[in-house]
Design an enzyme around this catalytic site. Structure first.
Site, mmCIF file in Angstrom:
data_model
loop_
_atom_site.group_PDB
_atom_site.id
_atom_site.type_symbol
_atom_site.label_atom_id
_atom_site.label_comp_id
_atom_site.label_asym_id
_atom_site.label_seq_id
_atom_site.Cartn_x
_atom_site.Cartn_y
_atom_site.Cartn_z
ATOM 1 N NE ARG A 169 23.434 94.382 54.755
ATOM 2 C CZ ARG A 169 22.900 95.562 54.431
ATOM 3 N NH1 ARG A 169 21.596 95.741 54.476
ATOM 4 N NH2 ARG A 169 23.680 96.564 54.081
ATOM 5 C CE LYS A 194 8.558 75.113 62.011
ATOM 6 N NZ LYS A 194 9.126 76.452 62.036
ATOM 7 C CG ASP A 199 2.235 81.475 59.744
ATOM 8 O OD1 ASP A 199 2.467 80.564 58.914
ATOM 9 O OD2 ASP A 199 2.906 81.639 60.775
ATOM 10 C CE1 TYR A 203 6.371 78.669 66.951
ATOM 11 C CE2 TYR A 203 7.194 80.755 66.097
ATOM 12 C CZ TYR A 203 7.423 79.519 66.683
ATOM 13 O OH TYR A 203 8.697 79.147 66.999
#
Length: 402
Positions: A65, A214, A189, A118
């Site tokens: 983690r 993406k 972004d 977004y």
């Protein structure tokens, strides 16, 4: 965040060569294909090593983690792509957005952002307002609007260029200078543009985020995100990741590393195919408008040439003269273009943003962001470009014949 790259790797070799060899520089192995460290925890050599890892930032052989060798390898590649001091891979693009914003804003402080982002990023900012963060959304095409929105408590300028889905641009150099002149940091972004085409850190930005799902991965088989920027900001972001738990798992990081190693081969094809498709659509009599920064008709084409120096990307949107009904018929008639959300994979994807993506904004919010009910978004893939064009031609013909 990975070992320093050897000087010949960092300065003398082509991007595509570096993408292939950086992972082994960051975490050496005799395996030509890096192994998957599919483990939650690691055997320690002694109590002292455990104490050192327990206070370290992103230890990569302690507890997955907190870090993992697969993360270290892909972070080294992603850092190189954006030219940042450090990178941190996380579980999704929205994990990247959330951690980037939350780690740099507090109750009573102010964010200047855009009206067009977004959809989940806009939803996140609505949630932040519930926790006492002030938000002002502006027209991203008007740099003076950012300046007018600055307040004494402004701590963060957050942008996205090109924006999803209307391909509007933000002047990154100007907004970075504006943020810094007012004591704020700036984060953008870069998912739609890609680091291949646009380098926000070189234009003055402090941090860049991506949905690595993406273009960075490029194969539609991973959900991941990444933050790249100044080491002090990435280290601070990691403390939030440690608590919030949005870590990238070993297999996802391994897949992302594998995907990004073909980045330099894929992105030129996305760019080239999208330009040809945009030109075809713009010349078609049934098409009312095309949104693509590579077209001279785009109102910010000159800005695109200045800051998208690697190419204009694989994303575009368009509207038919028949509006909503014609658009729905079109997306139901394609055979090569796949009806699906997301973007940046090998396949050309087509979708209707108003009903499939921006459903968490109401009609007034969509109208203000320029998202009409007839808008169609296209993620142009790596198929033969004539096959994509032929498919769109027959689908447009079907839509016009309804």
């Amino acid at each position: 965040w990975g070992q320093p790259l050897a000087s010949n790797m960092a300065t003398k070799q082509n991007l595509q060569t570096r993408l292939i060899h950086i992972p082994n520089e960051a975490f050496p192995s005799k395996s030509v294909s890096p192994p998957i460290f599919q483990t939650s925890t690691f055997r320690l050599d002694g109590a002292e090593e455990g104490r050192e890892f327990g206070v370290a930032v992103a230890p990569n052989q302690f507890y997955s983690r907190l870090g993992n060798p697969n993360n270290t390898q892909v972070e080294a590649v992603l850092k190189e792509l954006e030219g940042g001091e450090a990178a941190m891979v996380v579980a999704s693009g929205m994990a990247a957005v959330s951690i980037a914003l939350i780690s740099n804003i507090h109750k009573g402080e102010h964010i200047v952002a855009q009206k067009t982002h977004y959809t989940s990023s806009l939803s996140l900012m609505e949630l932040l307002q519930e926790y006492g963060v002030e938000i002002t959304l502006v027209d991203q095409t008007d740099t003076s609007a950012f300046e007018r929105a600055i307040q004494p408590n402004t701590k963060l300028v957050y942008t996205e260029s090109p924006s999803n889905p209307i391909m509007a641009l933000t002047d990154l150099r100007a907004t970075a200078a504006l943020a810094h002149a007012n004591g704020a940091i700036c984060i953008t972004d870069n998912t739609f543009a890609s680091s291949f085409n646009q380098q926000p850190l070189s234009l003055g930005y402090d941090m860049v985020i991506h949905s690595a799902t993406k273009y960075l991965n490029g194969h539609a088989d991973v959900t991941a995100g990444v933050l790249v920027g100044k080491k002090e900001l990435i280290d601070k972001a990691w403390t939030y990741l440690r608590v919030l738990g949005g870590c990238s798992h070993p297999f996802e990081s391994w897949l992302l590393r594998r995907g990004v190693q073909t980045y330099g081969l894929r992105l030129p094809v996305h760019n080239s195919n999208a330009m040809k498709v945009a030109q075809f659509l713009e010349a078609h009599p049934a098409v009312r408008k095309v949104y693509y920064p590579g077209l001279p008709s785009h109102p910010q084409h000159e800005l695109a040439k200045q800051q998208m120096t690697g190419g204009f990307g694989g994303m575009l949107s368009f509207e038919l003269h028949g509006g909503f009904d014609a658009g729905v018929k079109l997306i139901s008639s394609t055979k090569v273009c796949v009806l699906a959300v997301s973007l940046g994979g090998m396949e050309t994807l087509i979708c209707h943003p108003a009903s499939m993506v921006h459903t968490h904004q109401n009609e007034d919010q969509r109208d203000e962001a320029g998202i009409s009910s007839g808008l169609i978004r296209l993620s142009v893939g790596l198929e033969n470009v004539q096959d994509i064009i032929d498919d769109l031609a027959q689908a447009i013909h079907s839509a016009a014949a309804q």
